[in-house]
Design an enzyme around this catalytic site. Structure first.
Site, short mmCIF file in Angstrom:
data_model
loop_
_atom_site.label_atom_id
_atom_site.label_comp_id
_atom_site.label_asym_id
_atom_site.label_seq_id
_atom_site.Cartn_x
_atom_site.Cartn_y
_atom_site.Cartn_z
N CYS B 116 0.87 -1.18 0.00
CA CYS B 116 0.00 0.00 0.00
C CYS B 116 0.90 1.22 0.00
O CYS B 116 1.35 1.65 -1.04
CB CYS B 116 -0.99 -0.02 1.15
SG CYS B 116 -0.38 -0.75 2.67
N SER B 117 1.18 1.76 1.14
CA SER B 117 2.09 2.91 1.18
C SER B 117 2.45 3.21 2.62
O SER B 117 2.45 4.35 3.04
CB SER B 117 1.45 4.12 0.52
OG SER B 117 0.10 4.18 0.90
N CYS B 118 2.75 2.16 3.39
CA CYS B 118 3.18 2.33 4.76
C CYS B 118 4.42 3.23 4.77
O CYS B 118 5.30 3.07 3.94
CB CYS B 118 3.51 0.98 5.39
SG CYS B 118 2.11 -0.15 5.35
#
Lengths: 99, 208
Positions: B116-118
């Site tokens: 995702c975009s942690c």
């Protein structure tokens, strides 16, 4: 997504709009309040998106759709209420005019 | 009366930003209003949360870097036990694991979240758009040197590139190398050369 072929990285910076901060806060508050358990649950919501929607949506749109999926599945909100609220917001925007 | 007041607040958008109009964004706006109307959280809680999230910036990460450069014991603790050491410094990490990755003469680290975009929000603030982009996430694991070159990072062949894929449970931050020529600098002066991208790994050399 890791390992797929793709084009150059667009390094332009983009400001976060206030409504995006509100989505961000909503996610964190939903976690704090126990409406959702953890990020894994949200990730599951992201994975429910159709591939073309995943591509089309912006970052915070994806989170919004994911949280909606989670809360609808749990019955914390209903589709009918959500649809009615969206119509209400659209009418409000049409009436007030968009800035 | 108080209902009306609440309602107005809930509708407030920052004047210099347009209201969202896409279907997906409106789902978010509607959900927010429903949760507030349902008493799940208040406008005050929202504003406090936004202020807290906006308060985090790469300066937080830079503080850790400068302390690590100037305090060997701290650096050892930071590298060995990231989450605990960072919390000791007063940063409000989510309950996640945290690993600080040290760049050396022969190792360059770069972080990504392919799933995702942690991102280490507590230490770096809001992630840049490119970090969340498909192109960065797809390519940095496949051809990191090419991506780093786009960012102006010139790596010699003897430098090993390590790409670290973040997860919701494990976050990373890069500890850049202290540049030569910065001996005797004050903490403030050192802080100023630590950039966001150097903490992500899309910059290697800091400008002295």
């Amino acid at each position: 997504m890791g390992g797929f072929e793709a084009g150059p990285v667009n390094q332009n910076e983009k400001d976060t709009a206030y409504w995006e901060w509100q989505i961000d806060a909503m996610i964190r508050l939903a976690l704090d309040k126990g409406l959702i358990t953890d990020f894994a649950e949200l990730r599951d919501g992201i994975e429910q998106l159709e591939p073309q929607d995943y591509e089309r949506f912006t970052y915070f749109e994806r989170w919004a759709k994911s949280l909606a999926y989670c809360l609808l599945s749990k019955g914390i909100v209903t589709q009918a209420l959500l649809d009615a609220k969206i119509s209400e917001i659209r009418e409000r925007q049409a009436r007030d005019g968009l800035r | 009366m108080s209902d009306h007041h609440e309602h107005d607040h809930a509708r407030t958008f920052q004047p210099d930003h347009p209201e969202p109009t896409s279907d997906a964004a409106l789902v978010g706006v509607a959900l927010r209003e429903l949760l507030m109307e349902g008493g799940h959280y208040t406008v005050e809680e929202e504003q406090a949360m936004i202020a807290r999230m906006q308060g985090a910036s790469p300066e937080n990460g830079a503080t850790l870097v400068v302390r690590a450069w100037t305090d060997v014991d701290f650096k050892e603790r930071l590298l060995a036990n990231g989450a605990e050491t960072i919390k000791e410094m007063g940063f409000d990490l989510l309950p996640t694991e945290f690993t600080v990755l040290e760049n050396t003469q022969t190792i360059h680290n770069v972080i990504v979240c392919t799933l995702c975009s942690c991102y280490p929000r507590a230490l770096l603030g809001m992630s840049p758009a490119w970090y969340k982009s498909k192109n960065y996430r797809s390519r940095v694991v496949r051809e990191p040197r090419a991506v780093l070159e786009e960012f102006g990072v010139d790596l010699s062949d003897d430098v090993e590139v390590r790409v670290h894929d973040s997860t919701a449970e494990l976050r990373y931050m890069v500890l850049p190398q202290r540049p030569s020529g910065s001996d005797g600098w004050s903490d403030e002066k050192l802080m100023a050369i630590v950039t966001r991208n150097s903490l992500i790994g899309t910059q290697r050399d800091l400008n002295v």
